[in-house]
Design a protein around this motif. Structure first.
Motif, PDB file in Angstrom:
ATOM      1  N   GLY A  66      18.055   1.594  -5.217  1.00  0.00           N
ATOM      2  CA  GLY A  66      17.588   1.179  -6.541  1.00  0.00           C
ATOM      3  C   GLY A  66      16.247   0.479  -6.477  1.00  0.00           C
ATOM      4  N   GLU A  67      16.182  -0.671  -7.143  1.00  0.00           N
ATOM      5  CA  GLU A  67      14.901  -1.381  -7.270  1.00  0.00           C
ATOM      6  C   GLU A  67      14.443  -2.068  -5.985  1.00  0.00           C
ATOM      7  OE1 GLU A  67      12.685  -2.697 -10.548  1.00  0.00           O
ATOM      8  OE2 GLU A  67      14.552  -3.485 -11.373  1.00  0.00           O
ATOM      9  N   MET A  68      15.151  -1.844  -4.880  1.00  0.00           N
ATOM     10  CA  MET A  68      14.625  -2.343  -3.603  1.00  0.00           C
ATOM     11  C   MET A  68      13.660  -1.333  -2.982  1.00  0.00           C
ATOM     12  SD  MET A  68      15.927  -5.306  -3.326  1.00  0.00           S
ATOM     13  CE  MET A  68      15.688  -5.900  -1.678  1.00  0.00           C
ATOM     14  N   ILE A  69      13.531  -0.152  -3.568  1.00  0.00           N
ATOM     15  CA  ILE A  69      12.682   0.881  -2.925  1.00  0.00           C
ATOM     16  C   ILE A  69      11.226   0.428  -2.737  1.00  0.00           C
ATOM     17  CG2 ILE A  69      12.228   2.232  -5.046  1.00  0.00           C
ATOM     18  CD1 ILE A  69      12.315   4.760  -3.303  1.00  0.00           C
ATOM     19  N   PRO A  70      10.647  -0.388  -3.634  1.00  0.00           N
ATOM     20  CA  PRO A  70       9.253  -0.784  -3.393  1.00  0.00           C
ATOM     21  C   PRO A  70       9.079  -1.600  -2.108  1.00  0.00           C
ATOM     22  CG  PRO A  70       9.874  -1.225  -5.671  1.00  0.00           C
ATOM     23  CD  PRO A  70      11.133  -0.905  -4.931  1.00  0.00           C
ATOM     24  N   ALA A  71      10.174  -2.075  -1.531  1.00  0.00           N
ATOM     25  CA  ALA A  71      10.078  -2.856  -0.285  1.00  0.00           C
ATOM     26  C   ALA A  71       9.289  -2.114   0.785  1.00  0.00           C
ATOM     27  CB  ALA A  71      11.482  -3.164   0.236  1.00  0.00           C
ATOM     28  N   SER A 104       0.854  -1.196   0.000  1.00  0.00           N
ATOM     29  CA  SER A 104       0.000   0.000   0.000  1.00  0.00           C
ATOM     30  C   SER A 104       0.883   1.237   0.000  1.00  0.00           C
ATOM     31  CB  SER A 104      -0.919  -0.011   1.216  1.00  0.00           C
ATOM     32  OG  SER A 104      -0.137  -0.093   2.389  1.00  0.00           O
ATOM     33  N   PHE A 105       0.267   2.392  -0.241  1.00  0.00           N
ATOM     34  CA  PHE A 105       1.034   3.644  -0.302  1.00  0.00           C
ATOM     35  C   PHE A 105       1.869   3.823   0.964  1.00  0.00           C
ATOM     36  CE2 PHE A 105      -2.479   5.564  -3.116  1.00  0.00           C
ATOM     37  CZ  PHE A 105      -1.765   5.284  -4.271  1.00  0.00           C
ATOM     38  N   ALA A 106       3.106   4.232   0.792  1.00  0.00           N
ATOM     39  CA  ALA A 106       3.974   4.487   1.942  1.00  0.00           C
ATOM     40  C   ALA A 106       5.005   5.550   1.564  1.00  0.00           C
ATOM     41  CB  ALA A 106       4.691   3.202   2.362  1.00  0.00           C
ATOM     42  N   PRO A 107       5.198   6.526   2.445  1.00  0.00           N
ATOM     43  CA  PRO A 107       6.253   7.503   2.195  1.00  0.00           C
ATOM     44  C   PRO A 107       7.601   6.901   2.571  1.00  0.00           C
ATOM     45  CG  PRO A 107       5.100   8.017   4.235  1.00  0.00           C
ATOM     46  CD  PRO A 107       4.473   6.764   3.690  1.00  0.00           C
ATOM     47  N   VAL A 108       8.638   7.196   1.798  1.00  0.00           N
ATOM     48  CA  VAL A 108       9.965   6.627   2.072  1.00  0.00           C
ATOM     49  C   VAL A 108      10.943   7.755   2.396  1.00  0.00           C
ATOM     50  CG1 VAL A 108      11.818   5.179   1.179  1.00  0.00           C
ATOM     51  CG2 VAL A 108       9.464   4.774   0.435  1.00  0.00           C
ATOM     52  N   ASN A 109      11.524   7.661   3.576  1.00  0.00           N
ATOM     53  CA  ASN A 109      12.526   8.647   3.998  1.00  0.00           C
ATOM     54  C   ASN A 109      13.777   8.534   3.112  1.00  0.00           C
ATOM     55  OD1 ASN A 109      14.224  10.301   5.740  1.00  0.00           O
ATOM     56  ND2 ASN A 109      15.129   8.349   6.357  1.00  0.00           N
ATOM     57  N   THR A 110      14.321   9.676   2.711  1.00  0.00           N
ATOM     58  CA  THR A 110      15.555   9.641   1.916  1.00  0.00           C
ATOM     59  C   THR A 110      16.693  10.384   2.628  1.00  0.00           C
ATOM     60  OG1 THR A 110      14.827  11.601   0.707  1.00  0.00           O
ATOM     61  CG2 THR A 110      14.382   9.468  -0.318  1.00  0.00           C
ATOM     62  N   ARG A 111      16.494  10.692   3.902  1.00  0.00           N
ATOM     63  CA  ARG A 111      17.533  11.401   4.653  1.00  0.00           C
ATOM     64  C   ARG A 111      18.305  10.400   5.519  1.00  0.00           C
ATOM     65  NH1 ARG A 111      16.668  15.001   8.184  1.00  0.00           N
ATOM     66  NH2 ARG A 111      18.125  16.547   7.419  1.00  0.00           N
ATOM     67  N   PRO A 112      19.540  10.768   5.928  1.00  0.00           N
ATOM     68  CA  PRO A 112      20.295   9.866   6.796  1.00  0.00           C
ATOM     69  C   PRO A 112      19.609   9.662   8.148  1.00  0.00           C
ATOM     70  CG  PRO A 112      21.584  11.849   6.257  1.00  0.00           C
ATOM     71  CD  PRO A 112      20.254  12.011   5.614  1.00  0.00           C
ATOM     72  N   VAL A 113      19.884   8.547   8.769  1.00  0.00           N
ATOM     73  CA  VAL A 113      19.381   8.251  10.117  1.00  0.00           C
ATOM     74  C   VAL A 113      20.591   7.838  10.947  1.00  0.00           C
ATOM     75  CG1 VAL A 113      17.909   6.694  11.469  1.00  0.00           C
ATOM     76  CG2 VAL A 113      17.105   7.544   9.251  1.00  0.00           C
ATOM     77  N   GLU A 114      20.715   8.413  12.100  1.00  0.00           N
ATOM     78  CA  GLU A 114      21.903   8.149  12.921  1.00  0.00           C
ATOM     79  C   GLU A 114      22.013   6.660  13.269  1.00  0.00           C
ATOM     80  OE1 GLU A 114      22.063  10.606  16.394  1.00  0.00           O
ATOM     81  OE2 GLU A 114      23.862   9.610  17.167  1.00  0.00           O
ATOM     82  N   GLY A 115      23.227   6.129  13.144  1.00  0.00           N
ATOM     83  CA  GLY A 115      23.450   4.736  13.530  1.00  0.00           C
ATOM     84  C   GLY A 115      24.207   3.947  12.470  1.00  0.00           C
ATOM     85  N   LYS A 116      24.586   2.745  12.849  1.00  0.00           N
ATOM     86  CA  LYS A 116      25.260   1.837  11.907  1.00  0.00           C
ATOM     87  C   LYS A 116      24.265   1.429  10.824  1.00  0.00           C
ATOM     88  CE  LYS A 116      28.987   1.591  14.522  1.00  0.00           C
ATOM     89  NZ  LYS A 116      30.296   2.124  14.124  1.00  0.00           N
ATOM     90  N   CYS A 117      24.780   1.163   9.633  1.00  0.00           N
ATOM     91  CA  CYS A 117      23.812   0.942   8.544  1.00  0.00           C
ATOM     92  C   CYS A 117      24.353   0.047   7.430  1.00  0.00           C
ATOM     93  CB  CYS A 117      23.371   2.278   7.964  1.00  0.00           C
ATOM     94  SG  CYS A 117      24.724   3.376   7.558  1.00  0.00           S
ATOM     95  N   ILE A 118      23.407  -0.573   6.736  1.00  0.00           N
ATOM     96  CA  ILE A 118      23.679  -1.430   5.573  1.00  0.00           C
ATOM     97  C   ILE A 118      22.817  -0.919   4.421  1.00  0.00           C
ATOM     98  CG2 ILE A 118      23.353  -3.769   4.613  1.00  0.00           C
ATOM     99  CD1 ILE A 118      23.797  -4.823   7.492  1.00  0.00           C
ATOM    100  N   LEU A 119      23.396  -0.932   3.218  1.00  0.00           N
ATOM    101  CA  LEU A 119      22.628  -0.585   2.022  1.00  0.00           C
ATOM    102  C   LEU A 119      22.368  -1.873   1.253  1.00  0.00           C
ATOM    103  CD1 LEU A 119      21.551   1.842   0.392  1.00  0.00           C
ATOM    104  CD2 LEU A 119      23.728   1.874  -0.838  1.00  0.00           C
ATOM    105  N   ILE A 120      21.102  -2.136   0.931  1.00  0.00           N
ATOM    106  CA  ILE A 120      20.787  -3.356   0.181  1.00  0.00           C
ATOM    107  C   ILE A 120      20.238  -2.971  -1.189  1.00  0.00           C
ATOM    108  CG2 ILE A 120      18.505  -3.580   1.278  1.00  0.00           C
ATOM    109  CD1 ILE A 120      18.883  -6.668   0.991  1.00  0.00           C
ATOM    110  N   THR A 121      20.768  -3.616  -2.231  1.00  0.00           N
ATOM    111  CA  THR A 121      20.354  -3.284  -3.583  1.00  0.00           C
ATOM    112  C   THR A 121      20.051  -4.556  -4.373  1.00  0.00           C
ATOM    113  OG1 THR A 121      20.925  -1.931  -5.516  1.00  0.00           O
ATOM    114  CG2 THR A 121      22.722  -3.194  -4.529  1.00  0.00           C
ATOM    115  N   GLY A 122      19.520  -4.397  -5.571  1.00  0.00           N
ATOM    116  CA  GLY A 122      19.106  -5.552  -6.369  1.00  0.00           C
ATOM    117  C   GLY A 122      17.593  -5.647  -6.380  1.00  0.00           C
ATOM    118  N   HIS A 123      17.070  -6.862  -6.386  1.00  0.00           N
ATOM    119  CA  HIS A 123      15.621  -7.036  -6.525  1.00  0.00           C
ATOM    120  C   HIS A 123      15.038  -8.062  -5.561  1.00  0.00           C
ATOM    121  CE1 HIS A 123      17.268  -5.706 -10.388  1.00  0.00           C
ATOM    122  NE2 HIS A 123      16.096  -5.204 -10.676  1.00  0.00           N
TER     123      HIS A 123
END
Ligand code: SF4
Ligand code: SF4
Length: 548
Positions: A261-266, A219-238
């Motif tokens: 990338g194409e993981m944004i619909p998650a 369903s519709f969801a807003p996605v934050n595109t700003r940094p968030v404090e803390g340790k982090c992993i970037l996941i890409t692909g499909h």
């Protein structure tokens, strides 16, 4: 002439993606950085899949599920920007050889060196020389469509096993087996392309169902595109299943996960966005990874394409899993992501200062898959009836680096306020930050349907509109502008053609493997046309005037 030179030199050649430069894209190295050796091994894998397909069709009762799964996986691994690791690719070749032996086919074993040494016997230059450019190009179109469909089938298999895609996998096996015949006509090959398009439609439907079953209805969801404090992993692909497993493992460890990338619909799926550690989306499409990844303060996990050769400054923190591979990177298996989490804990992560220094950015909206959009169908029809919604555009597909792709952002920017834009796949990043598109009486004007396989949603929306208005899909106030880059886009295009959808604009350039003769057939039958990259506004005027 160029082809003869390639043959004389036993050189490899590849033109499977939009970046292809001449028939010998990777005589030395492809634009994607693929080496001639890798191309030779991928050609060998493809040839083995053709032999497996022929043997399977002849011994249908003996074929095992493992052989069908291997067919999909091996084809998937030859897609552009999936696997550059020759050792990993050779393991697929060895597995195919072993399965062929069980089906009674011998004498197909080849080492990597032998695959290179015998290119002139089966490589692309040989195929063009043997069949002529038009027939060779159509044969390649069938293979590329099967590669794309096989990738989706493998995703569906991971979630729900082979049964939901068994019939369609067989359709692709049958089409691949046909390619062993040397005398296929242009008409026969066009029939095969549409068969692959039909198979891919079923596979996309199965994947849509599998995603919804595993992850809930998006369903519709807003996605934050700003940094968030803390340790982090970037996941890409499909691969949503990999993301799901990563989130489970990160939640307890206090490591944030950003999609790329194409993981944004998650972010649209309830079973994924329930994790607090899924904090946002970082970057744009695959083409900018060498600029964007050095600035991300944690490891990057590739679940599938599109991987580019990583730069030395961030290579040590790039991980791969599944079908994707690149020499020198750490490959993790079985959904056990502890090495990625350990790398995140060692990396700096985002600090409070990073967060404070970041620019303000509006969230991006995702989740316009079919169920969500169709829950607003009444309002959409009311707007159309009242003349407040004039036209719907689908602008999406693959993103890429070649010139001419500004067409898609120029077009989106120029579309009048009384029109909706559906987008999807990584081409969405060309348009989702161009401007604030606003809404029409509460219906967001920019609707992201999801990944490239979620074009299935756009098709369902179009079919529902057609049923509600009584207009044929081709008569709806709907225009499709599709950007292609690699072989999943070929599979999606073949599906649209199989469904009889006409007047698709395709760009930013037409596939090199389709000769003017082959294109003339498609233009005649489906009114497929190129985007006018220098005149997006002219195309827009034509589409609004009803010329689609
Ligand atoms: S995959 Fe594309 S860029 Fe890479 S070698 Fe083939 S045509 Fe060239
Ligand atoms: S849409 Fe195509 S180009 Fe984009 S990430 Fe997916 S596979 Fe790659």
């Amino acid at each position: 002439m160029e082809i003869e030179k390639l043959l004389d030199n036993n050189a490899s050649a590849c033109y499977q993606c939009e970046q292809a430069r001449g028939p010998g894209c990777n005589t030395f190295k492809g634009v994607c950085s693929k080496s001639p050796e890798t191309t030779a091994i991928q050609d060998h894998i493809t040839w083995l899949c053709m032999q497996l397909a022929a043997a399977a069709v002849q011994n249908r009762a003996k074929v095992t599920d493992e052989q069908l799964v291997l067919f999909n996986r091996a084809m998937f691994t030859t897609l552009t920007n999936v696997n550059f690791d020759d050792d990993a690719l050779m393991r697929y070749a060895e597995d195919l050889t072993a399965e062929l032996t069980t089906l009674g086919v011998s004498g197909v074993n080849k080492s990597a060196a032998e695959a290179v040494a015998t290119l002139k016997d089966y490589g692309l230059a040989h195929r063009i020389h043997k069949f002529g450019e038009t027939v060779a190009g159509l044969r390649e179109t069938v293979v590329y469509g099967i590669r794309g469909a096989a990738a989706y089938a493998d995703h569906a298999f991971v979630l729900e096993g082979l049964d939901p895609v068994r019939k369609e996998t067989w359709m692709n096996v049958e089409a691949m087996a046909e390619l062993n015949k040397d005398d296929l006509s242009v008409d026969a090959l066009l029939g095969l392309t549409l068969k692959v398009g039909e198979a891919n439609f079923g596979i996309m439907a199965a994947l849509d169902k599998a995603h919804n079953a595993a992850l809930g209805q998006p369903s519709f969801a807003p996605v934050n595109t700003r940094p968030v404090e803390g340790k982090c992993i970037l996941i890409t692909g499909h691969d949503m299943d990999d993301l799901h497993k990563l989130l489970e493992q990160c939640e307890a460890r206090g490591v944030n996960v950003f999609t790329h990338g194409e993981m944004i619909p998650a972010h649209a799926y309830p079973a994924l966005r329930k994790y607090k550690c899924l904090v946002g989306n970082y970057g744009t499409s695959w083409r900018n990874q060498r600029k964007e990844f050095p600035l991300f303060p944690g490891p990057v996990l590739f679940t599938t394409n599109c991987i580019m050769p990583p730069r030395e400054d961030y290579k040590h923190r790039v991980f791969t899993t599944g079908r994707v591979g690149f020499p020198g990177l750490t490959h993790v298996t079985n959904g056990e992501f502890e090495p990625v989490i350990a790398a995140a804990l060692e990396a700096p992560g985002y600090t409070k200062a990073d967060v404070e220094a970041a620019n303000a950015e509006s969230p991006l909206l995702v989740g316009a898959m079919h169920a969500e959009v169709l829950s607003h169908a009444g309002k959409v029809l009311e707007l159309i009836g009242a003349g407040k919604l004039r036209h719907i555009f689908f602008i999406g597909g693959c993103d890429g680096s070649t010139p001419g792709r500004n067409y898609f952002s120029d077009l989106a920017e120029a579309i009048p306020d009384d029109c909706l834009i559906l987008t999807g796949a990584c081409g969405c990043f060309r348009i989702n930050r161009v401007k604030d598109y606003g809404d029409i009486e509460g219906i967001p004007r920019l609707l992201d349907v999801g990944q490239c396989n979620d074009v299935f949603s756009a098709i369902k929306i179009a079919v529902a509109l057609s049923e509600a208005t009584g207009l044929a899909v081709n008569d709806l106030p709907l225009s499709l502008c599709v950007s292609w880059f690699e072989q999943k886009a070929v599979a999606v295009l073949l599906t649209l053609l199989h469904l009889g959808i006409r007047n698709i604009r395709l760009g930013p350039s037409l596939p090199r493997f389709l000769t003017p003769d082959a294109l003339a057939v498609l233009a005649d039958k489906f009114a497929l046309k190129p985007t006018n990259n220098k005149d997006a506004k002219g195309d827009l005027a034509d589409m609004l005037a009803g010329e689609h």
